[in-house]
Design a protein around this motif. Structure first.
Motif, PDB file in Angstrom:
ATOM      1  N   VAL A  96       0.852  -1.197   0.000  1.00  0.00           N
ATOM      2  CA  VAL A  96       0.000   0.000   0.000  1.00  0.00           C
ATOM      3  C   VAL A  96       0.883   1.240   0.000  1.00  0.00           C
ATOM      4  CG1 VAL A  96      -1.682   1.339   1.332  1.00  0.00           C
ATOM      5  CG2 VAL A  96      -1.936  -1.154   1.132  1.00  0.00           C
ATOM      6  N   LYS A  97       0.730   2.061  -1.022  1.00  0.00           N
ATOM      7  CA  LYS A  97       1.525   3.285  -1.162  1.00  0.00           C
ATOM      8  C   LYS A  97       0.755   4.535  -0.756  1.00  0.00           C
ATOM      9  CE  LYS A  97       4.820   0.863  -3.019  1.00  0.00           C
ATOM     10  NZ  LYS A  97       6.009   0.507  -2.189  1.00  0.00           N
ATOM     11  N   GLU A  98      -0.572   4.410  -0.618  1.00  0.00           N
ATOM     12  CA  GLU A  98      -1.384   5.575  -0.255  1.00  0.00           C
ATOM     13  C   GLU A  98      -2.573   5.116   0.573  1.00  0.00           C
ATOM     14  OE1 GLU A  98      -3.574   9.452  -2.335  1.00  0.00           O
ATOM     15  OE2 GLU A  98      -2.203   8.169  -3.477  1.00  0.00           O
ATOM     16  N   VAL A  99      -2.878   5.894   1.612  1.00  0.00           N
ATOM     17  CA  VAL A  99      -4.032   5.616   2.467  1.00  0.00           C
ATOM     18  C   VAL A  99      -4.974   6.808   2.394  1.00  0.00           C
ATOM     19  CG1 VAL A  99      -4.846   5.016   4.775  1.00  0.00           C
ATOM     20  CG2 VAL A  99      -2.587   4.223   4.009  1.00  0.00           C
ATOM     21  N   PHE A 100      -6.231   6.549   2.046  1.00  0.00           N
ATOM     22  CA  PHE A 100      -7.257   7.581   2.035  1.00  0.00           C
ATOM     23  C   PHE A 100      -7.851   7.623   3.446  1.00  0.00           C
ATOM     24  CE2 PHE A 100      -8.177   5.319  -2.231  1.00  0.00           C
ATOM     25  CZ  PHE A 100      -7.051   5.858  -2.828  1.00  0.00           C
ATOM     26  N   VAL A 101      -7.483   8.620   4.210  1.00  0.00           N
ATOM     27  CA  VAL A 101      -7.858   8.686   5.630  1.00  0.00           C
ATOM     28  C   VAL A 101      -9.060   9.604   5.813  1.00  0.00           C
ATOM     29  CG1 VAL A 101      -7.055   9.156   7.964  1.00  0.00           C
ATOM     30  CG2 VAL A 101      -5.421   8.393   6.219  1.00  0.00           C
TER      31      VAL A 101
END
Length: 293
Positions: free
Chosen positions: A67-72
């Motif tokens: 996972v390179k990006e987390v939508f928080v």
């Protein structure tokens, strides 16, 4: 456009005017040549409740799964929520060390008409300095007005995206259903193409539990991937892990984590034929962790 009675629908007149007044980004013929498919295994994920998780657990899970990006998810009250701010700052420190990008996730179907609320949200969450950009999930088609006056909601959604893009220089990404290419957004364009002209990237809600063939993840996602390539915009496909009693073929929940991992590797191999392919986003962290192995 005319309705069944042959009368011109006022909503389409308003939509055409709005599109003419709005800013459409010119797309050169060589737009797709600037895109490069993501490396196999590139993943992103949604994180809906940061208050219910340990940041260390989230980052360990993310690193182990590419996972390179987390939508928080964050709402407009974030700047005044001391406990949530502290939790997010902890997550941000660990994410920076792991070179994982955090993007502010927010949305409400009513933002398609309430642009002030959408803009206030973006100002509030990006003002914390914790996020690299905005990731909006605005689904106006769930509102009753979608049936009553679809053109007004289409125009409102596009105007909202245009305003958010103008308000902040950081990247703006939007979640989109795979069928936006079937929705008109003026005389010579579709909602898919109009959204792509107003954002930096999209995540396609291509929720299916098969890889190829009719009504599969790659089949339903292919139209948006092709359109994104022509627009010069990266596009992720998305996979669902939550249990969905009303649509079991829309989620990998029943298949389990191991089978989903293998299936998504197949998706990578197929989708790399599209220059716009930016990897796969998994919805969502808590449900993904809860899947049987």
């Amino acid at each position: 456009m005319r309705d069944a009675s042959g009368a011109v629908r006022p909503g389409w007149v308003l939509l055409t005017v709005a599109l003419l007044l709005g800013t459409l980004l010119p797309v050169p013929a060589s737009a797709s040549s600037r895109l490069k498919p993501a490396a196999a295994g590139t993943r992103a994920m949604w994180l809906w409740d940061v208050g219910a998780v340990r940041p260390a657990d989230v980052l360990a899970w993310a690193r182990a799964r590419g996972v390179k990006e987390v939508f928080v998810h964050a709402d407009a009250r974030l700047p005044s929520d001391a406990s949530r701010l502290a939790r997010l700052r902890e997550l941000k420190r660990s994410a920076d060390t792991a070179r994982i990008r955090l993007t502010a996730l927010g949305g409400d179907p009513r933002w398609a008409l309430d642009h002030a609320a959408a803009r206030a949200w973006q100002r509030a969450v990006l003002g914390t300095g914790l996020f690299a950009g905005s990731h909006v999930d605005v689904e106006p088609y769930v509102l009753p007005g979608w049936q009553a006056d679809q053109p007004a909601l289409v125009a409102g959604l596009l105007r909202m995206l245009q305003l958010l893009q103008a308000d902040d220089r950081r990247p703006l990404e939007a979640d989109v259903p795979f069928w936006y290419g079937t929705i008109p957004a003026g005389p010579r364009t579709t909602l898919a193409d109009a959204v792509l002209a107003r954002v930096d990237a999209v995540t396609v809600m291509s929720y299916r539990d098969t890889v190829s063939g009719p009504n599969s993840l790659t089949a339903v996602g292919s139209d948006m991937l092709a359109r994104a390539g022509r627009a010069g915009r990266p596009a992720r496909l998305a996979a669902e892990t939550s249990p969905l009693a009303d649509c079991p073929h829309c989620t990998f929940h029943e298949e389990g984590a191991a089978r989903m991992t293998a299936a998504l590797a197949e998706v990578d191999a197929i989708a790399r034929a599209y220059p716009a392919f930016a990897g796969i986003a998994v919805h969502h962290y808590t449900a993904w962790r809860a899947m049987r192995r």
